[in-house]
Motif scaffolding. Structure first.
Motif, PDB file in Angstrom:
ATOM      1  N   LYS A   1     -13.280  -0.386   9.656  1.00 50.60           N
ATOM      2  CA  LYS A   1     -14.312  -0.995   8.822  1.00 50.60           C
ATOM      3  C   LYS A   1     -13.688  -1.561   7.557  1.00 50.60           C
ATOM      4  O   LYS A   1     -12.712  -1.028   7.044  1.00 50.60           O
ATOM      5  CB  LYS A   1     -15.373   0.042   8.441  1.00 50.60           C
ATOM      6  N   LEU A   2     -14.288  -2.628   7.050  1.00 52.29           N
ATOM      7  CA  LEU A   2     -13.836  -3.228   5.792  1.00 52.29           C
ATOM      8  C   LEU A   2     -14.801  -2.838   4.683  1.00 52.29           C
ATOM      9  O   LEU A   2     -15.987  -3.149   4.759  1.00 52.29           O
ATOM     10  CB  LEU A   2     -13.806  -4.748   5.895  1.00 52.29           C
ATOM     11  N   VAL A   3     -14.269  -2.174   3.671  1.00 52.21           N
ATOM     12  CA  VAL A   3     -15.079  -1.773   2.528  1.00 52.21           C
ATOM     13  C   VAL A   3     -14.266  -2.072   1.272  1.00 52.21           C
ATOM     14  O   VAL A   3     -13.150  -1.573   1.120  1.00 52.21           O
ATOM     15  CB  VAL A   3     -15.432  -0.265   2.586  1.00 52.21           C
ATOM     16  N   LEU A   4     -14.823  -2.901   0.389  1.00 52.77           N
ATOM     17  CA  LEU A   4     -14.148  -3.170  -0.886  1.00 52.77           C
ATOM     18  C   LEU A   4     -13.994  -1.872  -1.660  1.00 52.77           C
ATOM     19  O   LEU A   4     -14.840  -0.987  -1.581  1.00 52.77           O
ATOM     20  CB  LEU A   4     -14.954  -4.154  -1.728  1.00 52.77           C
ATOM     21  N   SER A   5     -12.920  -1.773  -2.422  1.00 51.68           N
ATOM     22  CA  SER A   5     -12.651  -0.584  -3.209  1.00 51.68           C
ATOM     23  C   SER A   5     -12.165  -0.994  -4.591  1.00 51.68           C
ATOM     24  O   SER A   5     -11.514  -2.024  -4.748  1.00 51.68           O
ATOM     25  CB  SER A   5     -11.578   0.256  -2.512  1.00 51.68           C
ATOM     26  N   SER A   6     -12.468  -0.175  -5.564  1.00 48.70           N
ATOM     27  CA  SER A   6     -11.921  -0.402  -6.906  1.00 48.70           C
ATOM     28  C   SER A   6     -10.802   0.595  -7.200  1.00 48.70           C
ATOM     29  O   SER A   6     -10.192   0.556  -8.258  1.00 48.70           O
ATOM     30  CB  SER A   6     -13.021  -0.293  -7.958  1.00 48.70           C
ATOM     31  N   SER A   7     -10.524   1.463  -6.251  1.00 52.03           N
ATOM     32  CA  SER A   7      -9.485   2.478  -6.406  1.00 52.03           C
ATOM     33  C   SER A   7      -8.099   1.840  -6.382  1.00 52.03           C
ATOM     34  O   SER A   7      -7.861   0.851  -5.693  1.00 52.03           O
ATOM     35  CB  SER A   7      -9.592   3.499  -5.273  1.00 52.03           C
ATOM     36  N   SER A   8      -7.171   2.446  -7.101  1.00 54.62           N
ATOM     37  CA  SER A   8      -5.788   1.973  -7.041  1.00 54.62           C
ATOM     38  C   SER A   8      -5.123   2.456  -5.750  1.00 54.62           C
ATOM     39  O   SER A   8      -4.100   1.920  -5.343  1.00 54.62           O
ATOM     40  CB  SER A   8      -5.008   2.450  -8.260  1.00 54.62           C
TER      41      SER A   8
ATOM     42  N   MET B   1       0.847  -1.153   0.000  1.00 56.86           N
ATOM     43  CA  MET B   1       0.000   0.000   0.000  1.00 56.86           C
ATOM     44  C   MET B   1       0.895   1.218   0.000  1.00 56.86           C
ATOM     45  O   MET B   1       1.986   1.202   0.562  1.00 56.86           O
ATOM     46  CB  MET B   1      -0.921  -0.083   1.214  1.00 56.86           C
ATOM     47  N   ILE B   2       0.433   2.283  -0.618  1.00 56.38           N
ATOM     48  CA  ILE B   2       1.210   3.506  -0.741  1.00 56.38           C
ATOM     49  C   ILE B   2       0.664   4.566   0.213  1.00 56.38           C
ATOM     50  O   ILE B   2      -0.544   4.783   0.294  1.00 56.38           O
ATOM     51  CB  ILE B   2       1.148   4.072  -2.179  1.00 56.38           C
ATOM     52  N   ALA B   3       1.567   5.210   0.926  1.00 59.36           N
ATOM     53  CA  ALA B   3       1.229   6.397   1.714  1.00 59.36           C
ATOM     54  C   ALA B   3       1.781   7.585   0.931  1.00 59.36           C
ATOM     55  O   ALA B   3       2.989   7.756   0.819  1.00 59.36           O
ATOM     56  CB  ALA B   3       1.855   6.323   3.096  1.00 59.36           C
ATOM     57  N   HIS B   4       0.881   8.349   0.356  1.00 55.65           N
ATOM     58  CA  HIS B   4       1.280   9.505  -0.443  1.00 55.65           C
ATOM     59  C   HIS B   4       1.752  10.634   0.463  1.00 55.65           C
ATOM     60  O   HIS B   4       1.429  10.680   1.649  1.00 55.65           O
ATOM     61  CB  HIS B   4       0.113   9.962  -1.321  1.00 55.65           C
ATOM     62  N   SER B   5       2.514  11.560  -0.116  1.00 55.47           N
ATOM     63  CA  SER B   5       3.073  12.655   0.676  1.00 55.47           C
ATOM     64  C   SER B   5       1.985  13.532   1.287  1.00 55.47           C
ATOM     65  O   SER B   5       2.226  14.213   2.280  1.00 55.47           O
ATOM     66  CB  SER B   5       4.017  13.497  -0.192  1.00 55.47           C
ATOM     67  N   THR B   6       0.789  13.502   0.739  1.00 54.25           N
ATOM     68  CA  THR B   6      -0.320  14.301   1.270  1.00 54.25           C
ATOM     69  C   THR B   6      -1.053  13.592   2.403  1.00 54.25           C
ATOM     70  O   THR B   6      -1.953  14.167   3.008  1.00 54.25           O
ATOM     71  CB  THR B   6      -1.331  14.621   0.157  1.00 54.25           C
ATOM     72  N   GLU B   7      -0.683  12.352   2.690  1.00 53.84           N
ATOM     73  CA  GLU B   7      -1.359  11.569   3.725  1.00 53.84           C
ATOM     74  C   GLU B   7      -0.516  11.496   4.991  1.00 53.84           C
ATOM     75  O   GLU B   7       0.717  11.542   4.938  1.00 53.84           O
ATOM     76  CB  GLU B   7      -1.624  10.139   3.233  1.00 53.84           C
ATOM     77  N   ASP B   8      -1.187  11.333   6.106  1.00 52.47           N
ATOM     78  CA  ASP B   8      -0.526  11.143   7.395  1.00 52.47           C
ATOM     79  C   ASP B   8      -0.072   9.681   7.461  1.00 52.47           C
ATOM     80  O   ASP B   8      -0.910   8.768   7.488  1.00 52.47           O
ATOM     81  CB  ASP B   8      -1.505  11.475   8.520  1.00 52.47           C
TER      82      ASP B   8
ATOM     83  N   GLN C   1      -2.776 -18.213  -9.221  1.00 53.05           N
ATOM     84  CA  GLN C   1      -3.649 -18.582  -8.100  1.00 53.05           C
ATOM     85  C   GLN C   1      -3.536 -17.589  -6.945  1.00 53.05           C
ATOM     86  O   GLN C   1      -3.608 -17.956  -5.787  1.00 53.05           O
ATOM     87  CB  GLN C   1      -3.419 -20.025  -7.658  1.00 53.05           C
ATOM     88  N   LEU C   2      -3.375 -16.323  -7.293  1.00 55.31           N
ATOM     89  CA  LEU C   2      -3.450 -15.236  -6.323  1.00 55.31           C
ATOM     90  C   LEU C   2      -4.847 -14.639  -6.412  1.00 55.31           C
ATOM     91  O   LEU C   2      -5.317 -14.298  -7.502  1.00 55.31           O
ATOM     92  CB  LEU C   2      -2.421 -14.146  -6.624  1.00 55.31           C
ATOM     93  N   PHE C   3      -5.498 -14.518  -5.270  1.00 52.36           N
ATOM     94  CA  PHE C   3      -6.826 -13.925  -5.200  1.00 52.36           C
ATOM     95  C   PHE C   3      -6.660 -12.475  -4.753  1.00 52.36           C
ATOM     96  O   PHE C   3      -6.108 -12.207  -3.697  1.00 52.36           O
ATOM     97  CB  PHE C   3      -7.707 -14.708  -4.222  1.00 52.36           C
ATOM     98  N   HIS C   4      -7.109 -11.530  -5.590  1.00 51.87           N
ATOM     99  CA  HIS C   4      -6.856 -10.104  -5.394  1.00 51.87           C
ATOM    100  C   HIS C   4      -8.075  -9.390  -4.815  1.00 51.87           C
ATOM    101  O   HIS C   4      -9.193  -9.566  -5.310  1.00 51.87           O
ATOM    102  CB  HIS C   4      -6.514  -9.441  -6.735  1.00 51.87           C
ATOM    103  N   MET C   5      -7.821  -8.562  -3.792  1.00 47.47           N
ATOM    104  CA  MET C   5      -8.853  -7.712  -3.213  1.00 47.47           C
ATOM    105  C   MET C   5      -8.238  -6.354  -2.889  1.00 47.47           C
ATOM    106  O   MET C   5      -7.052  -6.266  -2.589  1.00 47.47           O
ATOM    107  CB  MET C   5      -9.398  -8.323  -1.914  1.00 47.47           C
ATOM    108  N   ARG C   6      -9.061  -5.315  -2.934  1.00 45.48           N
ATOM    109  CA  ARG C   6      -8.648  -3.972  -2.528  1.00 45.48           C
ATOM    110  C   ARG C   6      -9.656  -3.456  -1.518  1.00 45.48           C
ATOM    111  O   ARG C   6     -10.875  -3.625  -1.694  1.00 45.48           O
ATOM    112  CB  ARG C   6      -8.612  -3.016  -3.715  1.00 45.48           C
ATOM    113  N   PHE C   7      -9.129  -2.796  -0.488  1.00 45.76           N
ATOM    114  CA  PHE C   7      -9.982  -2.256   0.565  1.00 45.76           C
ATOM    115  C   PHE C   7      -9.685  -0.777   0.765  1.00 45.76           C
ATOM    116  O   PHE C   7      -8.536  -0.338   0.661  1.00 45.76           O
ATOM    117  CB  PHE C   7      -9.770  -3.019   1.878  1.00 45.76           C
ATOM    118  N   ASP C   8     -10.724  -0.028   1.062  1.00 43.73           N
ATOM    119  CA  ASP C   8     -10.628   1.406   1.277  1.00 43.73           C
ATOM    120  C   ASP C   8      -9.741   1.716   2.488  1.00 43.73           C
ATOM    121  O   ASP C   8      -9.982   1.203   3.578  1.00 43.73           O
ATOM    122  CB  ASP C   8     -12.038   1.963   1.484  1.00 43.73           C
TER     123      ASP C   8
END
Length: 143
Positions: free
Chosen positions: A108-115, A1-8, A93-100
């Protein structure tokens, strides 16, 4: 996961720790530093960012993570995941998921389609390698 420079960074780390603590059974007071690799990277436009990554390799922790994900998703996200299962399982055989990330920081767990999300990849091991068998395991874990 990426922490952008604008994020804490501590908030992004908190979102990752939400997954790690629930996968490993660690308490909120336990330090997860030994589980996380931190790498300074440069973004597309030269902006500094930090990549956080972790690998859970013990089968028992992987099963805990899968249960945690399945039990804490909304019924709508479960249905979306179920309908997208074939597309989320790749040839390795890697199962991919993205979460907000923001939702994870709030517990909370919320699926996301965001990169810009927490990416979870679950290796589904079968011997011999068998996509159909891997799909059945994914359905058992997350369906």
């Amino acid at each position: 996961m990426i922490a952008h420079s604008t994020e804490d960074l501590s908030r992004v780390r908190g979102a990752l720790d939400f997954f790690l603590r629930n996968a490993t059974g660690m308490s909120d007071d336990d330090v997860t530093d030994e589980l996380v690799d931190v790498t300074d990277i440069e973004g597309h436009y030269g902006n500094p960012s930090v990549m956080l990554s972790s690998q859970i390799s013990r089968k028992s922790d992987s099963v805990k993570l899968a249960r945690f994900i399945r039990e804490n998703m909304s019924p709508e996200d479960v249905e979306d995941l179920r309908s997208e299962m074939p597309d989320r399982l790749d040839d390795d055989q890697l199962f991919h998921m993205r979460f907000d990330k923001q939702a994870a920081f709030l517990g909370k767990l919320v699926l996301s389609s965001s990169s810009d999300a927490i990416t979870v990849k679950v290796k589904i091991a079968t011997y011999p390698k068998n996509r159909l068998q891997a799909g059945l395991i994914v359905e058992e874990l997350f369906g």
